[in-house]
Design an enzyme around this catalytic site. Structure first.
Site, mmCIF file in Angstrom:
data_model
loop_
_atom_site.group_PDB
_atom_site.id
_atom_site.type_symbol
_atom_site.label_atom_id
_atom_site.label_comp_id
_atom_site.label_asym_id
_atom_site.label_seq_id
_atom_site.Cartn_x
_atom_site.Cartn_y
_atom_site.Cartn_z
ATOM 1 N N PHE A 124 57.368 -68.945 64.763
ATOM 2 C CA PHE A 124 57.367 -68.886 66.244
ATOM 3 C C PHE A 124 58.057 -67.645 66.560
ATOM 4 C CE2 PHE A 124 58.420 -70.421 70.486
ATOM 5 C CZ PHE A 124 57.350 -70.447 71.149
ATOM 6 N N ASP A 184 64.035 -73.785 60.393
ATOM 7 C CA ASP A 184 63.174 -74.062 61.462
ATOM 8 C C ASP A 184 62.456 -75.292 61.209
ATOM 9 O OD1 ASP A 184 62.263 -74.575 64.127
ATOM 10 O OD2 ASP A 184 61.904 -72.277 64.528
ATOM 11 N N TYR A 207 61.362 -82.051 71.447
ATOM 12 C CA TYR A 207 60.607 -82.389 72.289
ATOM 13 C C TYR A 207 58.898 -82.438 72.040
ATOM 14 C CZ TYR A 207 60.865 -77.354 73.153
ATOM 15 O OH TYR A 207 61.152 -75.958 72.938
ATOM 16 N N LYS A 208 58.943 -82.274 70.708
ATOM 17 C CA LYS A 208 57.512 -82.191 70.242
ATOM 18 C C LYS A 208 57.124 -83.625 69.744
ATOM 19 C CE LYS A 208 57.676 -77.266 69.402
ATOM 20 N NZ LYS A 208 56.637 -76.918 70.368
ATOM 21 N N ARG A 351 44.188 -75.351 68.232
ATOM 22 C CA ARG A 351 45.190 -75.989 67.579
ATOM 23 C C ARG A 351 45.164 -77.447 68.032
ATOM 24 N NH1 ARG A 351 51.584 -74.547 68.051
ATOM 25 N NH2 ARG A 351 51.209 -75.429 70.186
#
Lengths: 392, 392
Positions: A124, A184, A207-208, A351
């Site tokens: 990312f 990560d 938050y995922k 996605r």
């Protein structure tokens, strides 16, 4: 596999009760839990309590009485089992970008005779952007692990393709090459059984799959073997040995607290705490097993209708499935218009994330059927789907 | 000045209606608004909306539909008038410590032929601790402004004594000496008429006089003359020219957005937004005038009973009054036990903050009478007040 087979699998799902703990929109299959997790039902009340009781009534006393002061550490201890590490090795706060900065800056100082940070060009982007701010030399993982490599920063699960590194194997290889390993975990925490206990540093957002809420605080793991020598370049007052002594010079705290920075975002922590109330009852082996079932089912049902961007072997991917499509943007908009929410990543990636706590086999079935219909009937060619949404 | 005089002043107070907009505990005079501001009544509903509607119903769509994505900039623009600067020059997010790091790192790079940062040993310690993390040479303001000074970092209002710098005079002096001026406004924003438009950088928190809630996001002002050249060392994806292009290399955004870092803490922002709904109706000249009245009244009423640690001249102090007392800790505990909430700062400071939006003249009168009684009758000598509260 037909729809009734999926309903039967859902009836036998050991995680099925968790779905009721989430607020899910009517008529939508939400396959974006890998971007922003759904709202746990208990969260609103927990946040209301933080606002009205802790802040409103306790006022400044809340720092002690409501445990705000210790939140970076207490929440870190609650999160630690989700990444396979022990208590006293994780702090929570700030953002993933800031945690990357802290981790890589500290790792560089622990390995001062080397000056290269190896990253993955497909990380990312914030991870790689932050490296540029650190002023180190950056090299792509494809160029190998030479003897000038100080630090390697990789995402366990790739945000675009869902491809997964073998954490144990890569950590060992990096450390054998004399470098420090920073993981990560943004796209793996809450979706996989994780064990980063051998890594030097690890970090990620909450938050995922963890459902901590939009912009929920990030976490940072520092291997205990580095607690004495590692330096936190963001040496705010929370990281001081005695924060309330108000000494003029910085003296780092012992242990993981030296990686805190400053005042926690208390209301955002409250939401994360409510989510961890759910997670402490979850068996991660069941999560992973269901994730493999859901993603494999989606891959099978979509079949040859789209080119798979994710690994076909389930052990090589996280809890997301990505496909290539040249017109991915209108395809995704047409899908969303029909209640199947995934997302699009430029230039050509569709996605779909599968959060095992609230996504069912039947949702996967319905989503695949809708996707096949959009493709088969070319519904995405409607010009109303061509216009980009403004994100400014 | 007797109690009836105070009631008469309150009846004529142009700010009196604002008190009803805050949740204030019964039977308490809360003089700690300089540490954590009181809860605005509207906040709970605003936060509930962020949780239940924006997150719960919009889910990932909230980044667009609820304006989360732009929060660092939109909230910055709302905050800008409170510090005397224009739109497009303030970002909100992260914490004060992180904003100090960003500002001073950028200022050092803008003044590369010099290497010293001047600070005030009496700054709130986090400011000075963060400087240590930046690796620059640090010197106290008492040593003057020599020609090796790159940056000066000062708090407009001192957190212990409430002493106030003359921002315009000091900014001009620092810049005339070839250095860049960075102001910490934590203890002045929301209490004073501020104008830092001539400064190079300014920053502060929003949870004190601004009532943004525990751990509310910080703000960072960057003078527009630096927007093109200044670098943000915390170059996260929000600061990129095109965050959603997911380019492999960092390219800074134009304007103030290059000083954002990453994903905002949305729920903490919601509380701050509710507080700014109040502030946009406030006349800061009235706030300052009332602050001077309240603090002067407290100084006068306490008289010679305690040694004043704050400047006696109101124009030289912020909205707090501090006194020295060798046994300050038990004195403050005895006061709190009688419903007057101030705080204690080691080794010997009693601190009282006066938030003009919700503190009345009669509160000042009652607080002073209680303090005088605690001192006169030596009520603080009760051994129950001697034991320190654990803050761990």
């Amino acid at each position: 596999m037909n729809r009734d087979d999926c309903l039967a699998l859902d009836a036998a799902d050991p995680l099925k009760a968790f779905r009721d703990e989430f607020v899910l929109p009517e008529g939508v299959v939400y396959l974006v839990g890998n971007s922003l997790g759904a709202l746990p039902r208990r969260t609103s009340e927990r946040v209301r309590r933080a606002v009205e009781q802790e802040w409103g009534r306790e006022l400044v006393g809340g720092w002690n009485s409501a445990g705000w002061y210790a939140q970076p550490l207490t929440t870190g201890d609650r999160l630690a089992p989700l990444i396979g590490v022990g208590p006293g090795s994780v702090v929570v706060g700030n953002t993933t970008s800031i945690a990357v900065y802290q981790a890589v800056a500290a790792a560089l100082r622990l390995n001062p005779s080397r000056n290269v940070v190896v990253a993955d060009v497909t990380n990312f982007p914030t991870d790689n952007y932050v490296l540029e701010g650190l002023g180190c030399e950056i090299r792509d993982i494809s160029e190998g692990l030479h003897d000038d490599v100080a630090v390697v920063l990789l995402s366990e699960v790739n945000y675009r393709t869902g491809e997964r590194y073998d954490v144990a194997e890569m950590t060992a290889r990096v450390q054998a090459a004399g470098a420090l390993m920073v993981w990560d975990l943004c796209h793996s925490v809450g979706a996989l059984e994780i064990d980063v206990s051998a890594a030097d540093f690890a970090l990620g957002c909450t938050y995922k799959y963890l459902n901590g809420g939009p912009g929920a605080p990030a976490f940072l793991y520092v291997n205990p073997r580095h607690h004495e020598a590692a330096e936190n370049v963001l040496s705010g007052w929370y990281a001081h040995a005695e924060p309330f002594a108000f000494e003029p010079r910085f003296r780092p705290a012992d242990g993981i607290r030296r990686f805190t920075v400053s005042t926690p975002h208390v209301l955002s922590f409250a939401a994360l705490e409510a989510s961890l109330d759910v997670w402490e009852r979850v068996d991660l082996a069941q999560v992973r097993a269901k994730s493999v079932q859901l993603t494999s089912l989606f891959v099978d049902l979509v079949g040859d209708a789209l080119e798979l961007a994710s690994p076909r072997e389930p052990e090589r991917r996280g809890s997301q499935v990505s496909f290539f499509h040249r017109d991915g943007y209108p395809v995704m908009r047409a899908l969303i218009d029909r209640g199947v929410h995934g997302d699009f990543r430029a230039p050509d990636i569709l996605r779909f994330g599968f959060a095992p706590l609230y996504i069912r086999h039947v949702d996967v079935y319905d989503a695949a059927q809708t996707l096949l219909e959009v493709l088969d009937k070319e519904l995405w060619r409607d010009e109303k789907y061509a216009q980009r949404l403004a994100v400014t």
